[in-house]
Design a protein around this motif. Structure first.
Motif, PDB file in Angstrom:
ATOM      1  N   HIS A 108       0.880  -1.166   0.000  1.00  0.00           N
ATOM      2  CA  HIS A 108       0.000   0.000   0.000  1.00  0.00           C
ATOM      3  C   HIS A 108       0.917   1.216   0.000  1.00  0.00           C
ATOM      4  O   HIS A 108       1.923   1.239   0.729  1.00  0.00           O
ATOM      5  N   TYR A 109       0.590   2.220  -0.773  1.00  0.00           N
ATOM      6  CA  TYR A 109       1.451   3.400  -0.794  1.00  0.00           C
ATOM      7  C   TYR A 109       0.660   4.653  -1.167  1.00  0.00           C
ATOM      8  O   TYR A 109      -0.368   4.587  -1.840  1.00  0.00           O
ATOM      9  N   ARG A 110       1.137   5.772  -0.692  1.00  0.00           N
ATOM     10  CA  ARG A 110       0.645   7.080  -1.113  1.00  0.00           C
ATOM     11  C   ARG A 110       1.842   8.027  -1.147  1.00  0.00           C
ATOM     12  O   ARG A 110       2.556   8.162  -0.155  1.00  0.00           O
ATOM     13  N   LYS A 112       3.522  11.875  -1.949  1.00  0.00           N
ATOM     14  CA  LYS A 112       3.223  13.302  -2.054  1.00  0.00           C
ATOM     15  C   LYS A 112       4.517  14.110  -2.085  1.00  0.00           C
ATOM     16  O   LYS A 112       5.616  13.578  -1.829  1.00  0.00           O
ATOM     17  N   ILE A 124      -0.487  15.220  -3.708  1.00  0.00           N
ATOM     18  CA  ILE A 124      -0.484  13.752  -3.758  1.00  0.00           C
ATOM     19  C   ILE A 124      -0.433  13.337  -5.216  1.00  0.00           C
ATOM     20  O   ILE A 124      -1.383  13.543  -5.968  1.00  0.00           O
ATOM     21  N   ASP A 126       0.351  10.137  -6.376  1.00  0.00           N
ATOM     22  CA  ASP A 126      -0.040   8.751  -6.665  1.00  0.00           C
ATOM     23  C   ASP A 126      -0.472   8.072  -5.370  1.00  0.00           C
ATOM     24  O   ASP A 126       0.042   8.400  -4.290  1.00  0.00           O
ATOM     25  N   SER A 127      -1.402   7.139  -5.481  1.00  0.00           N
ATOM     26  CA  SER A 127      -1.879   6.435  -4.296  1.00  0.00           C
ATOM     27  C   SER A 127      -2.518   5.118  -4.693  1.00  0.00           C
ATOM     28  O   SER A 127      -3.179   5.032  -5.723  1.00  0.00           O
ATOM     29  N   SER A 128      -2.313   4.106  -3.875  1.00  0.00           N
ATOM     30  CA  SER A 128      -2.916   2.799  -4.151  1.00  0.00           C
ATOM     31  C   SER A 128      -4.269   2.655  -3.472  1.00  0.00           C
ATOM     32  O   SER A 128      -4.955   1.660  -3.660  1.00  0.00           O
ATOM     33  N   ASP A 130      -7.993   4.880  -1.965  1.00  0.00           N
ATOM     34  CA  ASP A 130      -8.803   6.091  -1.905  1.00  0.00           C
ATOM     35  C   ASP A 130      -9.330   6.276  -0.482  1.00  0.00           C
ATOM     36  O   ASP A 130      -9.561   5.300   0.231  1.00  0.00           O
ATOM     37  N   TYR A 133      -6.999   5.469   5.322  1.00  0.00           N
ATOM     38  CA  TYR A 133      -6.164   4.278   5.408  1.00  0.00           C
ATOM     39  C   TYR A 133      -6.885   3.235   6.251  1.00  0.00           C
ATOM     40  O   TYR A 133      -7.114   3.436   7.445  1.00  0.00           O
ATOM     41  N   ASP A 195       3.869   7.240   2.240  1.00  0.00           N
ATOM     42  CA  ASP A 195       3.269   6.422   3.285  1.00  0.00           C
ATOM     43  C   ASP A 195       3.250   5.020   2.688  1.00  0.00           C
ATOM     44  O   ASP A 195       2.501   4.740   1.746  1.00  0.00           O
TER      45      ASP A 195
END
Length: 212
Positions: A108-110, A112, A124, A126-128, A130, A133, A195
């Motif tokens: 899992h990643y986000r 920024k 931000i 990119d994020s895996s 929505d 968390y 993250d």
């Protein structure tokens, strides 16, 4: 109306319109520049501050902060701050062992950036997941080789255990460098802040099951 008169009228119109055109063009250009003002210096200062603080925290015995040299350089060669990544441990997992450079991971990643003009909390890119968390509802980003990621990200993964959740600070030299990347709208000289949670990993030749 003669050709000369037409030419004069067109010239006068152009003289009226040209300043407006230039003002608009300059305004748009200024807006683009102001989104990331003094970006190189700002990112270098920020990373150096975080790096120096983390080093001091480690010396004091604080295990929440970690500093790792990039996987491609030995500790004796990695002497500059930008040869390292900095990690703040959010949650310590219970797994043992870590992925290798050739392994495949589920994460899992986000990601920024630092705060900029329009993004007080950092853009931000990119994020895996929505929303919030929540491990019970989030689907991991699966079956990606460690070698596919930028050097700083790959370095972090090779030190993580399953279940670890880290905040990872990556200097631009170990991220997208001086040029950035248009695909994620990341400008050059950007420190990356992730993250990151390691869900699982598999060695080369192992079949990776789908997440359920």
């Amino acid at each position: 109306m003669t050709m000369i008169k037409k030419t004069n009228i067109l010239r006068h119109l152009w003289l009226l319109v040209f300043p407006l055109f230039m003002l608009t063009a300059c305004s748009e250009s200024d807006n683009e520049q102001e989104e990331f003002p003094d970006w190189k210096a700002k990112n270098e200062r920020a990373f150096n501050t975080i790096y120096n603080s983390a080093v001091e925290q480690q010396k004091a015995g604080n295990k929440t902060w970690k500093v790792f040299n990039v996987y491609s350089k030995s500790e004796s060669v990695a002497t500059a701050p930008e040869d390292h990544i900095v990690v703040r441990v959010i949650n310590e997992g219970t797994g043992s062992g870590s992925p290798l450079y050739t392994d495949t991971v589920s994460i899992h990643y986000r990601g920024k950036l630092l705060a900029s003009t329009s993004y007080a909390d950092g853009y931000i890119f990119d994020s895996s997941w929505d929303g919030e968390y929540n491990l019970s509802t989030m689907k991991p980003f699966q079956k990606r080789p460690v070698s596919n990621f930028v050097d700083g990200f790959a370095t972090a993964l090779q030190h993580m255990n399953i279940g670890d959740r880290w905040e990872v600070y990556i200097p631009y030299q170990l991220g997208y460098g001086k040029s950035g990347t248009t695909s994620l709208s990341i400008p050059g000289y950007s420190m990356l802040i992730f993250d990151l949670t390691l869900v699982g990993y598999s060695r080369v030749g192992t079949t990776v099951p789908d997440w359920k």
